[in-house]
Design a protein around this motif. Structure first.
Motif, PDB file in Angstrom:
ATOM      1  N   THR A   1      14.110   1.062   2.561  1.00 19.91           N
ATOM      2  CA  THR A   1      12.814   1.652   2.858  1.00 19.91           C
ATOM      3  C   THR A   1      11.734   0.628   2.567  1.00 19.91           C
ATOM      4  OG1 THR A   1      11.343   3.522   2.391  1.00 19.91           O
ATOM      5  CG2 THR A   1      12.508   2.593   0.526  1.00 19.91           C
ATOM      6  N   GLY A   2      10.575   0.797   3.184  1.00 19.69           N
ATOM      7  CA  GLY A   2       9.484  -0.146   2.976  1.00 19.69           C
ATOM      8  C   GLY A   2       9.640  -1.388   3.825  1.00 19.69           C
ATOM      9  N   GLY A   3       8.655  -2.269   3.713  1.00 17.77           N
ATOM     10  CA  GLY A   3       8.653  -3.484   4.519  1.00 17.77           C
ATOM     11  C   GLY A   3       8.730  -4.733   3.682  1.00 17.77           C
ATOM     12  N   SER A   4       8.689  -5.870   4.361  1.00 18.58           N
ATOM     13  CA  SER A   4       8.778  -7.161   3.690  1.00 18.58           C
ATOM     14  C   SER A   4       7.519  -7.430   2.874  1.00 18.58           C
ATOM     15  CB  SER A   4       8.965  -8.273   4.720  1.00 18.58           C
ATOM     16  OG  SER A   4      10.117  -8.053   5.502  1.00 18.58           O
ATOM     17  N   GLY A   5       7.706  -8.273   1.843  1.00 22.46           N
ATOM     18  CA  GLY A   5       6.579  -8.742   1.062  1.00 22.46           C
ATOM     19  C   GLY A   5       5.932  -7.683   0.202  1.00 22.46           C
ATOM     20  N   GLY A   6       6.683  -6.715  -0.293  1.00 22.04           N
ATOM     21  CA  GLY A   6       6.116  -5.660  -1.121  1.00 22.04           C
ATOM     22  C   GLY A   6       7.164  -5.046  -2.018  1.00 22.04           C
TER      23      GLY A   6
END
Length: 470
Positions: free
Chosen positions: A188-193
């Protein structure tokens, strides 16, 4: 600071969302090079739950975009390595390791993969008892979460220190046991976080006190590996984080002063298997504090009948319950007793089961087993096994056995508990899949190793009776 397992990440993520951007700025050129560089260091991530040393030290230290740790172990990292391993907590890597472990990654340097990455994570190898840690219960299942700062396909191998682990000694591969492995889990979520991969892992029920989880992320599209070391304490907790934000944490069981006076905590709940008309096998998670005995209590019907007492120094966390009545429903709860003071813990939740009227085993032809290798790689493989009850009566408690013909070894298994002696593998039901209904089925899966050939087993026994192989 105490956070429940469900709330830990949510609260931390909200608290750190603004700080993350500030941290990127404060890290200066180091983080910018890490993200923008075309060098091999392109995939990043670390374990968020149970929190890894590098992640929880960042959480503990980040204050208004700067690093000021409260935890003494985290402060020692800052003293030895500066701020880079804090702001780059997701970049503990070895760019050329290609999944290697024993004989390549040196003992005492496991938590930084020999130090081959661009930042100094070597202080995270320090053997000490005051790292931030997560409270857990032996035998419980938790949703593991691993940051996907830069997502890539690959495998997560989960190791746990063996019983008797000494947190004040350097970590060695011989002190670690592979308890789970997952390939390309959901995310879940995206890159860089602060997004993450997630999967369920069940912890063994024979651990107590401080232990260390090692999560080894092996990329399948690159020889680059990542490592996370997560300190946990088996004390009956449910994912609370201790040892950060000025909280000193809690001592583990067996520490000086636990006996003779320290009250015992609530044990982990019982797992029941191998049910017959008069006996049942029970195992449970260890208590903390001073424990001189465990009592197994039948709470069916609102009573509290002690059906087994286990003593020892320390007492075992498994036993065979005898003297049961045929065709009777039981609900077994566990409590810990300090015989020096008379203090008794609360009861665990109850594990229900019903003894059969007699002990018939399925006749040959009353069960079928399918065995499928679903993935295979150099030295390893994954297999699924489906057990089908082809009779018109339910099977109440099961044990499946087979022999490997080519030296294969089971490393980790889900939906059951396994033992391997030589070529013979024995898998016993978990509490939740104790029963196989008439004309119903259960599925188990495992990860194993092989060399030479990997032929499938040709014979299976269910509770001692031969099954049809489908």
């Amino acid at each position: 600071m105490l956070l429940s397992r469900k709330d830990t990440l949510v609260k931390l993520f909200r608290k750190l969302a603004a700080g993350l951007a500030a941290g990127l700025i404060a890290a200066g050129a180091g983080i910018l090079v890490l993200v923008a560089s075309p060098s091999p260091a392109q995939a990043h991530g670390a374990t968020l739950f149970p929190g890894s040393r590098q992640y929880l030290c960042w959480v503990d230290g980040l204050k208004d975009g700067q690093i000021f740790p409260d935890n003494p172990a985290c402060q020692s990292v800052l003293d030895q390595a500066g701020i880079d391993p804090f702001y780059n907590w997701f970049a503990n890597l070895n760019p050329t390791n290609d999944g290697a472990t024993v004989g390549v990654i040196r003992d005492g340097e496991i938590c930084n993969l020999n130090g081959e990455g661009p930042y100094d994570f070597s202080p995270y190898n320090q053997p000490r008892t005051d790292w931030p840690r997560t409270r857990v219960t032996a035998g419980a299942t938790y949703e593991f979460r691993h940051n996907n700062w830069a997502p890539h396909p690959g495998r997560f191998d989960i190791y746990l220190t063996r019983p008797g682990y000494n947190p004040t000694a350097p970590l060695t591969w011989s002190s670690l046991e592979l308890i789970d492995s997952v390939v390309d889990p959901d995310q879940t979520g995206g890159s860089g976080g602060l997004g993450y991969y997630f999967w369920d892992t069940t912890l063994p029920n024979d651990r107590q006190g401080l232990h260390l989880l090692v999560i080894h992320w092996v990329r399948s599209d690159s020889p680059e590996d990542f490592i996370s070391c997560s300190d946990i304490i088996f004390d009956g907790g449910n994912g609370e984080v201790v040892g950060i934000g000025g909280d000193p944490g809690e001592p583990g069981p067996g520490q000086p002063g636990a006996c003779p006076d320290e009250p015992p905590s609530v044990p982990g709940p019982a797992i029941i298997s191998n049910v017959t008309s008069t006996t049942a096998q029970a195992s449970w998670g260890a208590s903390t504090g001073c424990v001189t005995a465990y009592e197994l209590v039948n709470v069916a019907g609102g009573g509290q009948q002690v059906v087994a007492t286990v003593t020892g120094n320390p007492p075992s966390t498994s036993t065979t319950i005898t003297g049961l009545e045929p065709s009777t429903s039981y609900q077994i709860a566990v409590r810990a007793r300090n015989g020096n003071t008379g203090v008794v813990s609360d009861l665990t939740s109850a594990a229900p089961f019903t003894t059969p009227d007699t002990d018939p085993e399925p006749e040959p032809g009353d069960c079928a087993v399918s065995y499928d290798v679903t993935a295979q790689w150099n030295g390893g493989f994954q297999a699924d096994v489906t057990i089908t009850n082809t009779s018109n009566t339910a099977i109440n408690g099961w044990q499946l056995q087979w022999d490997f013909g080519d030296g294969q070894q089971v490393d980790s298994l889900w939906n059951g508990r396994f033992d391997q002696s030589g070529a013979t593998v024995t898998v016993t039901n978990d509490t939740w899949n104790l029963n196989i209904p008439a004309n119903g089925s259960v599925n188990i899966g495992f990860l194993g190793t092989w060399s030479g050939t990997n032929n499938e087993p040709t014979e299976f026994l269910l509770n001692g009776a031969a099954c049809t192989v489908s």
